[in-house]
Enzyme design. Structure first.
Site, short mmCIF file in Angstrom:
data_model
loop_
_atom_site.label_atom_id
_atom_site.label_comp_id
_atom_site.label_asym_id
_atom_site.label_seq_id
_atom_site.Cartn_x
_atom_site.Cartn_y
_atom_site.Cartn_z
N ILE A 140 0.82 -1.22 0.00
CA ILE A 140 0.00 0.00 0.00
C ILE A 140 0.85 1.27 0.00
O ILE A 140 0.40 2.32 -0.48
CB ILE A 140 -0.99 -0.03 1.20
CG1 ILE A 140 -2.15 0.94 0.98
CG2 ILE A 140 -0.27 0.25 2.52
CD1 ILE A 140 -3.30 0.75 1.95
N GLY A 194 3.87 -4.82 10.88
CA GLY A 194 2.89 -4.96 9.79
C GLY A 194 2.83 -3.74 8.89
O GLY A 194 3.85 -3.11 8.59
N VAL A 195 1.63 -3.40 8.48
CA VAL A 195 1.46 -2.29 7.55
C VAL A 195 1.84 -0.96 8.22
O VAL A 195 2.36 -0.05 7.56
CB VAL A 195 0.03 -2.30 6.96
CG1 VAL A 195 -1.01 -1.89 7.96
CG2 VAL A 195 -0.05 -1.44 5.71
N ASP A 196 1.63 -0.86 9.51
CA ASP A 196 1.99 0.34 10.29
C ASP A 196 3.51 0.58 10.18
O ASP A 196 3.96 1.71 9.88
CB ASP A 196 1.57 0.09 11.74
CG ASP A 196 1.57 1.34 12.60
OD1 ASP A 196 1.76 2.43 12.07
OD2 ASP A 196 1.35 1.19 13.83
N SER A 217 -7.07 -4.86 10.82
CA SER A 217 -7.26 -5.89 11.87
C SER A 217 -6.95 -7.32 11.43
O SER A 217 -7.03 -8.23 12.26
CB SER A 217 -8.68 -5.87 12.46
OG SER A 217 -8.83 -4.81 13.37
N GLY A 224 -4.21 -8.82 10.39
CA GLY A 224 -2.87 -9.37 10.62
C GLY A 224 -2.73 -9.73 12.09
O GLY A 224 -3.39 -10.64 12.59
N1 AR6 Z 1 0.66 -3.17 2.26
C1 AR6 Z 1 -0.59 -3.68 2.33
N2 AR6 Z 1 -0.98 -4.56 3.27
C2 AR6 Z 1 -0.06 -4.93 4.20
C3 AR6 Z 1 1.27 -4.44 4.19
C4 AR6 Z 1 1.61 -3.51 3.17
N3 AR6 Z 1 2.84 -2.98 3.08
N4 AR6 Z 1 1.94 -5.00 5.24
C5 AR6 Z 1 1.06 -5.82 5.87
N5 AR6 Z 1 -0.14 -5.79 5.23
P1 AR6 Z 1 -1.38 -5.72 10.43
P2 AR6 Z 1 -3.64 -5.26 12.28
C6 AR6 Z 1 -1.40 -6.49 5.56
O1 AR6 Z 1 -0.83 -6.77 11.33
O2 AR6 Z 1 -4.05 -6.67 12.20
C7 AR6 Z 1 0.79 -3.21 14.02
O3 AR6 Z 1 1.90 -3.58 14.75
C8 AR6 Z 1 -1.32 -7.75 6.39
O4 AR6 Z 1 -1.04 -8.87 5.58
O5 AR6 Z 1 -0.46 -4.73 9.81
O6 AR6 Z 1 -4.70 -4.18 12.17
C9 AR6 Z 1 0.06 -2.01 14.58
O7 AR6 Z 1 0.96 -1.10 15.19
C10 AR6 Z 1 -2.74 -7.81 6.95
O8 AR6 Z 1 -3.63 -8.42 6.03
O9 AR6 Z 1 -2.52 -4.82 11.20
C11 AR6 Z 1 -0.86 -2.63 15.58
O10 AR6 Z 1 -0.21 -2.87 16.81
C12 AR6 Z 1 -3.14 -6.34 7.08
O11 AR6 Z 1 -2.16 -5.60 6.36
C13 AR6 Z 1 -1.25 -3.94 14.94
O12 AR6 Z 1 -0.17 -4.27 14.07
C14 AR6 Z 1 -3.20 -5.83 8.51
O13 AR6 Z 1 -2.20 -6.46 9.29
C15 AR6 Z 1 -2.48 -3.81 14.10
O14 AR6 Z 1 -2.88 -5.09 13.63
#
Ligand code: AR6
Length: 173
Positions: A12, A33-35, A118, A120
């Site tokens: 993204i 993750g994405v953050d 949410s 991941g």
């Molecule tokens: N582009 C698009 N999607 C992505 C990317 C990217 N670069 N990287 C990961 N995803 P998550 P959550 C997907 O865990 O479940 C963080 O530590 C991934 O495959 O990022 O809302 C925050 O600080 C998944 O399908 O977010 C919070 O503590 C989706 O993004 C916590 O994680 C969301 O996964 C939030 O958890």
């Protein structure tokens, strides 16, 4: 204005849209993750702006600049942690999407891209989450203030789920 709903698999942080949505945590101070990917790509000025926001409630959303991203803005939202589905998770997830769209409208944005909030670390079942995401998007598309609503599955399995739900809701993507 005609609103297109698109599914663009990949990272993204590379998307050239008015705003990308970050799946953040209550601190808004970064994570994995994405953050993590968004903070890394946007650069350290993002963290500096986030510090001034004093966190975000689950289900709510806050906007920052996009800094080094192609996207002009980042909308940070905090999705629910999935427990068993009877602790208000679906209402909170719906509220994330609604509040992101609300900010998009408020700031007159024309394009917005969402990761699977949410789904991941927070453990929300993908199929259930995508049903919420796409049904809220369908309702917003009918309000005609956006040009593009983009969903960004991060792997092939997620792409399949987005396509299945789009077909289920009879959306043209
Ligand atoms: N582009 C698009 N999607 C992505 C990317 C990217 N670069 N990287 C990961 N995803 P998550 P959550 C997907 O865990 O479940 C963080 O530590 C991934 O495959 O990022 O809302 C925050 O600080 C998944 O399908 O977010 C919070 O503590 C989706 O993004 C916590 O994680 C969301 O996964 C939030 O958890």
């Amino acid at each position: 204005m005609d609103t297109r709903i698109e599914i663009i698999p990949g990272d993204i942080t590379t998307l050239d849209v008015d705003a990308i949505v970050n799946a953040a945590n209550n601190s808004l101070l970064g994570g994995g993750g994405v953050d993590g990917a968004i903070h890394w790509a946007a650069g350290p000025e993002l963290l500096a702006e986030c510090r001034g926001l004093h966190g975000c409630e689950t289900g709510d959303a806050k906007l920052t600049k996009g800094y080094r991203l192609p996207a002009r803005y980042i909308i940070h939202t905090v999705g629910p942690v999935w427990h068993d589905g009877v602790r208000g998770e679906s209402e909170l997830l719906r509220s994330c999407y609604l509040n992101c769209f609300h900010l998009a409208r408020l700031h007159d944005l024309k394009s917005i891209a969402f990761p699977a909030i949410s789904c991941g670390v927070y453990g929300y079942p993908l199929l259930k989450a995508v049903r919420i995401a796409l049904s809220v998007a369908r309702d917003e598309a009918a309000r005609h203030y956006l040009q593009r609503i983009v969903f960004v599955p991060f792997n092939a399995e997620a792409l399949k789920v987005y396509k299945e739900v789009a077909a289920e809701l009879e959306l043209t993507v």
